[in-house]
Design an enzyme around this catalytic site. Structure first.
Site, short mmCIF file in Angstrom:
data_model
loop_
_atom_site.label_atom_id
_atom_site.label_comp_id
_atom_site.label_asym_id
_atom_site.label_seq_id
_atom_site.Cartn_x
_atom_site.Cartn_y
_atom_site.Cartn_z
N LYS A 13 0.83 -1.21 0.00
CA LYS A 13 0.00 0.00 0.00
C LYS A 13 0.87 1.27 0.00
O LYS A 13 0.66 2.16 -0.80
CB LYS A 13 -0.93 0.02 1.23
CG LYS A 13 -1.86 -1.18 1.31
CD LYS A 13 -2.80 -1.10 2.51
CE LYS A 13 -2.10 -1.14 3.87
NZ LYS A 13 -1.40 -2.40 4.16
N ARG A 88 -9.85 0.26 8.62
CA ARG A 88 -9.30 -1.05 8.91
C ARG A 88 -10.27 -1.92 9.67
O ARG A 88 -9.96 -3.07 9.97
CB ARG A 88 -8.10 -0.84 9.78
CG ARG A 88 -6.87 -1.54 9.36
CD ARG A 88 -5.82 -1.05 10.31
NE ARG A 88 -4.62 -1.76 10.17
CZ ARG A 88 -3.57 -1.31 9.48
NH1 ARG A 88 -3.61 -0.17 8.85
NH2 ARG A 88 -2.49 -2.01 9.43
N ARG A 123 12.13 -5.14 4.35
CA ARG A 123 11.65 -3.75 4.26
C ARG A 123 12.56 -2.78 5.01
O ARG A 123 13.02 -3.07 6.11
CB ARG A 123 10.23 -3.62 4.82
CG ARG A 123 9.81 -2.16 4.93
CD ARG A 123 8.34 -1.94 4.99
NE ARG A 123 7.71 -2.58 6.12
CZ ARG A 123 6.40 -2.56 6.33
NH1 ARG A 123 5.61 -1.95 5.46
NH2 ARG A 123 5.89 -3.15 7.37
N ARG A 156 11.32 -1.30 10.65
CA ARG A 156 10.22 -1.00 11.57
C ARG A 156 10.21 -1.97 12.74
O ARG A 156 10.50 -3.15 12.57
CB ARG A 156 8.88 -1.05 10.81
CG ARG A 156 8.50 0.29 10.25
CD ARG A 156 7.30 0.25 9.34
NE ARG A 156 6.15 -0.49 9.84
CZ ARG A 156 4.98 -0.51 9.20
NH1 ARG A 156 4.82 0.15 8.07
NH2 ARG A 156 3.98 -1.22 9.68
N ARG A 167 -0.23 -9.57 12.89
CA ARG A 167 -0.90 -8.52 12.12
C ARG A 167 -1.73 -9.13 11.00
O ARG A 167 -2.83 -8.63 10.68
CB ARG A 167 0.14 -7.54 11.55
CG ARG A 167 0.75 -6.66 12.63
CD ARG A 167 2.08 -6.04 12.21
NE ARG A 167 1.97 -5.14 11.09
CZ ARG A 167 2.99 -4.81 10.29
NH1 ARG A 167 4.19 -5.33 10.51
NH2 ARG A 167 2.80 -3.99 9.29
P1 AP5 Z 1 4.75 -1.57 1.83
O1 AP5 Z 1 4.46 -0.74 0.64
O2 AP5 Z 1 5.44 -0.93 2.99
O3 AP5 Z 1 3.44 -2.32 2.32
P2 AP5 Z 1 2.18 -1.80 3.15
O4 AP5 Z 1 0.99 -2.46 2.55
O5 AP5 Z 1 2.18 -0.30 3.23
O6 AP5 Z 1 2.52 -2.48 4.56
P3 AP5 Z 1 2.41 -1.94 6.04
O7 AP5 Z 1 3.15 -2.92 6.89
O8 AP5 Z 1 2.82 -0.49 6.10
O9 AP5 Z 1 0.91 -2.07 6.27
P4 AP5 Z 1 0.17 -2.13 7.61
O10 AP5 Z 1 -1.18 -1.92 7.10
O11 AP5 Z 1 0.37 -3.31 8.44
O12 AP5 Z 1 0.91 -0.98 8.48
P5 AP5 Z 1 0.47 0.48 8.84
O13 AP5 Z 1 1.67 1.33 8.80
O14 AP5 Z 1 -0.73 0.89 8.09
O15 AP5 Z 1 5.58 -2.84 1.31
C1 AP5 Z 1 6.10 -3.81 2.20
C2 AP5 Z 1 7.51 -4.26 1.73
O16 AP5 Z 1 7.39 -4.97 0.48
C3 AP5 Z 1 8.46 -3.08 1.42
O17 AP5 Z 1 9.76 -3.45 1.77
C4 AP5 Z 1 8.33 -2.88 -0.10
O18 AP5 Z 1 9.51 -2.31 -0.67
C5 AP5 Z 1 8.12 -4.32 -0.56
N1 AP5 Z 1 7.29 -4.39 -1.78
C6 AP5 Z 1 6.26 -3.57 -2.15
N2 AP5 Z 1 5.73 -3.96 -3.32
C7 AP5 Z 1 6.43 -5.08 -3.70
C8 AP5 Z 1 6.35 -5.95 -4.82
N3 AP5 Z 1 5.45 -5.76 -5.80
N4 AP5 Z 1 7.21 -7.01 -4.88
C9 AP5 Z 1 8.14 -7.21 -3.88
N5 AP5 Z 1 8.26 -6.41 -2.81
C10 AP5 Z 1 7.42 -5.36 -2.71
O19 AP5 Z 1 0.03 0.26 10.37
C11 AP5 Z 1 0.96 -0.06 11.38
C12 AP5 Z 1 0.23 -0.26 12.70
O20 AP5 Z 1 -0.43 0.97 13.09
C13 AP5 Z 1 -0.90 -1.30 12.67
O21 AP5 Z 1 -0.41 -2.60 12.91
C14 AP5 Z 1 -1.80 -0.79 13.81
O22 AP5 Z 1 -1.28 -1.14 15.08
C15 AP5 Z 1 -1.70 0.72 13.66
N6 AP5 Z 1 -2.74 1.27 12.76
C16 AP5 Z 1 -2.53 1.89 11.56
N7 AP5 Z 1 -3.70 2.24 11.00
C17 AP5 Z 1 -4.67 1.85 11.85
C18 AP5 Z 1 -6.09 1.92 11.80
N8 AP5 Z 1 -6.74 2.47 10.77
N9 AP5 Z 1 -6.78 1.38 12.85
C19 AP5 Z 1 -6.14 0.82 13.91
N10 AP5 Z 1 -4.81 0.72 14.01
C20 AP5 Z 1 -4.07 1.23 12.98
ZN ZN Z 2 2.39 1.06 4.87
#
Ligand code: AP5
Ligand code: ZN
Length: 214
Positions: A13, A88, A123, A156, A167
């Protein structure tokens, strides 16, 4: 244009958000980035959120909904925005419906769990901007350094395998019901729903997303 990027942790994402926001000139609203900024600044919210995030859990709906409502009221959101990692849970999605925030497109990036676990270990992120890299699949120009600022990249805290699996479990329980929620919406406010196969190169996925969005 108002968009939601939906997908499991590590689906890509944040990576695709960088392309979409640039193409459409809209801000990225990543609740994960907002929470990580609060953790870094050691605000009361950050101190509370850190424990939940490190355990792979979800921060409470009330807190998240409050943060997002404040953010979308800012001037730069007037012509649209991209939600990354929000909503989410069903209550978060319902809160937007109640606020009258209609969504034009939901883009789901579909990637299976084993691929995700292997991606997360490589990552690296730039804490200042939220820019995302992968040591093999999307490496920075200079190892360990952000392309734009030259500042150090970090791992991270929630990217350890055990936390990633937790997760993913929570994603399947609490977030994946949003697939049906948005697909079953009817009426003039219902978003267009796009499911993208998320395995392939970063550029291939970008092209699939752009094809869908026209
Ligand atoms: P990346 O692009 O970073 O993936 P992402 O989908 O953004 O993953 P996140 O881990 O950021 O998502 P998340 O939803 O768990 O975390 P968030 O920060 O929202 O890609 C991942 C890796 O793969 C990278 O190294 C990238 O380079 C690589 N990659 C990308 N595309 C690729 C491809 N095509 N092929 C190969 N490799 C590739 O949330 C973190 C925490 O915050 C949550 O766990 C929760 O505790 C809290 N939180 C956040 N939002 C909420 C909410 N709305 N409600 C409640 N808690 C929340
Ligand atoms: Zn992300």
């Amino acid at each position: 244009m108002r968009l939601i990027l939906l997908g499991a942790p590590g689906a890509g994402k944040g990576t695709q958000a960088q392309y979409i926001t640039e193409k459409f000139g809209i801000p990225q609203i990543s609740t994960g980035d907002m929470l990580r900024a609060a953790v870094k600044a050691q605000t009361p919210l950050g101190i509370e959120a850190k424990q939940v995030m490190d355990a792979g859990g979800l921060v409470s709906d009330d807190i998240i909904i409050g943060l997002v409502k404040e953010r979308i009221a800012e001037d730069d959101c007037a012509s649209g925005f991209l939600f990354d990692g929000f909503p989410r849970t069903i209550p978060q999605a319902q809160a937007m419906v109640e606020e009258g925030v209609s969504i034009d497109h939901v883009v789901e990036i579909a990637v299976d769990d084993e691929e995700i676990v292997s991606r997360m270990s490589g990552r690296r992120v730039h804490p200042g901007s939220g820019r995302v890299y992968h040591v093999i699949h999307n490496p920075p120009k200079t190892e360990g350094e952000d392309d734009e600022t030259g500042e150090a990249l970090v791992q991270r805290d929630d990217d350890q395998e055990e936390t990633v699996r937790k997760r993913l479990e929570i994603y399947h329980e609490q977030t994946s019901p949003l697939v049906d929620f948005y697909q079953d919406m009817t009426g003039s406010d219902a978003p267009a729903y796009h499911r993208i196969e998320g395995v392939g190169s970063v550029e291939q996925i970008r092209d699939r997303v752009f094809d869908e969005l026209g």
